[in-house]
Design a protein around this motif. Sequence first.
Motif, short mmCIF file in Angstrom:
data_model
loop_
_atom_site.label_atom_id
_atom_site.label_comp_id
_atom_site.label_asym_id
_atom_site.label_seq_id
_atom_site.Cartn_x
_atom_site.Cartn_y
_atom_site.Cartn_z
N PHE A 159 61.13 63.63 41.64
CA PHE A 159 60.84 62.88 42.88
C PHE A 159 60.64 61.40 42.57
CE2 PHE A 159 58.52 61.43 46.55
CZ PHE A 159 59.01 62.21 47.60
N PHE A 164 65.97 63.52 44.44
CA PHE A 164 65.33 64.36 45.47
C PHE A 164 65.91 65.78 45.55
CE2 PHE A 164 64.74 59.91 46.97
CZ PHE A 164 63.37 59.86 46.82
N SER A 167 64.40 67.68 42.68
CA SER A 167 62.99 67.91 42.99
C SER A 167 62.86 69.05 44.00
CB SER A 167 62.38 66.62 43.54
OG SER A 167 61.05 66.83 43.88
N LYS A 168 63.68 68.98 45.00
CA LYS A 168 63.62 70.01 46.06
C LYS A 168 63.94 71.40 45.51
CE LYS A 168 65.93 71.34 50.31
NZ LYS A 168 67.01 70.98 51.25
N TRP A 192 56.30 68.45 50.47
CA TRP A 192 57.11 67.69 49.50
C TRP A 192 58.60 68.02 49.66
CZ3 TRP A 192 55.60 63.48 47.38
CH2 TRP A 192 54.22 63.24 47.28
N CYS A 196 61.55 65.33 50.39
CA CYS A 196 62.85 65.26 49.70
C CYS A 196 63.98 65.25 50.71
CB CYS A 196 63.02 66.48 48.78
SG CYS A 196 61.92 66.47 47.39
#
Lengths: 278, 190
Positions: A159, A164, A167-168, A192, A196
């Motif tokens: 992130f 993103f 991260s996701k 979160w 993202c």
Amino acid sequence: MKEENQNIALYQNYLDGLLSDPDKRSFEKRILEDIEFSNGFDKYKELDAIIAEVYEVQEAKKEILDLIDFKKPLEGDDLQVASKKRHRIRLFAQLAMAASFALIWLVWQPTKMSSSEVVNFGFAAVEQEVNSLNYPVGNGGKTRDFSEIRNFELAVASFKEGSFEQSKARLLLLLEKIEPKDSLHKLNIISWVMLCDINTGSSEKISGLYSKNISWVQKLEVNSPNEYDFFHYVYSLHLLSQKKNREAKNFLEPIVKRGGKYSTTTRELRQQVRFLLP
Amino acid sequence: MTKSSTEEILDMIRRDDRAVWGIIYRQHGRMLRTFVLKNSGNKEDANDQVQETMAAAYAKMRKPEFKLTCALGTYLYSIIRFKWLAELKRRGSTSTMVFDNEEFEIEGGVSEIDALEKESKFKVVTNNLLKLSEQCQKIVGMFYKLGKKSMEEIAVELGYANSRSAITKKTKCIRALKENCLIEYNVLQL
């Protein structure tokens, strides 16, 4: 009809005193004996009274016309006219005021941020949270799996780097493992994921996940509202990114009112939300 | 203008203070007009009916035997109500609905049917009087008007040879008038 006319002649002659004495006696005898004749005479006499009344009222009308000027407007009429005028003036003033407000509002609007600017503004407020993010080690006395903690750290790192999607993907993996009772943490992860998605512009695909949880949160938050503010805040950002400004405002309002951690940022964010422009 | 009480108004009428009629009109004219306007009447109808009502009140209230048994507004309202209903009936209006002003609700007194019937008869007579010849209108008018003249006076004024001729003419005219009225009564089932 002929008989009726004859009777009328008799009635009138009787009333005018034109009947001879024997005819008069015969007339009065008939009145006593012949009900129809008697009723006819009553009607005739009543007609006589009405004719007199008609003349009386006609005379009265002439006199009253001298006493009252019916063409002159009545006090109430004046008031009515004045009231209509006042109403028109009031309506005009209201319209003028509304037009002024609309004009001021239009002039003021361009100084506001666009939807994407608002999302970026809101996002900046939470971005710094990433630095202080720590995956909760315990879950109600139960120690978490090391891989869970590791996955979360990697998700945060991605992130921070702006990866993103990556991260996701890690966050979604975490979501699968989270126990249902660990609800607050679950919502944190979903928040979160939302962040993202907002950054990648793909929130449409997964929005069911947020909306399903937001209704659940709305039921829970009665007991501990502040704990869910972060989720509310991010969900508002998600709505803003989808240009659902009015809906977003509804979620932002309670955060400001609760005066928790996000209230100041939310107030600023809310002030920047454009409601008419996409 | 401060609102005059009914008692003050009646007192003024008794003293034959003619200013009272202006006061009555100013106090109640708008209410009377509104009634007609609310019940299928136009502005002209409203003005006519108000004039008729004021004239009827003038004729009745000045009589020594007159007694007011309700509020003055209610009394005037009842006059215009029946006058206007009779007029609507005469015009063959299908509207029988009357939007009453609750403030002036008529309680008791003459039955509505009787009052309406009388008002209708009044209209029949008024219309038929206008159908009489000019000479007939004059002689009948002189005969019926308040403080009516003797037949001798009428004969002199209208140029008849003697009172007998004047009486004959008057009888003919009144008979014609009444015959026409009774025919119309039958048509209207009065």
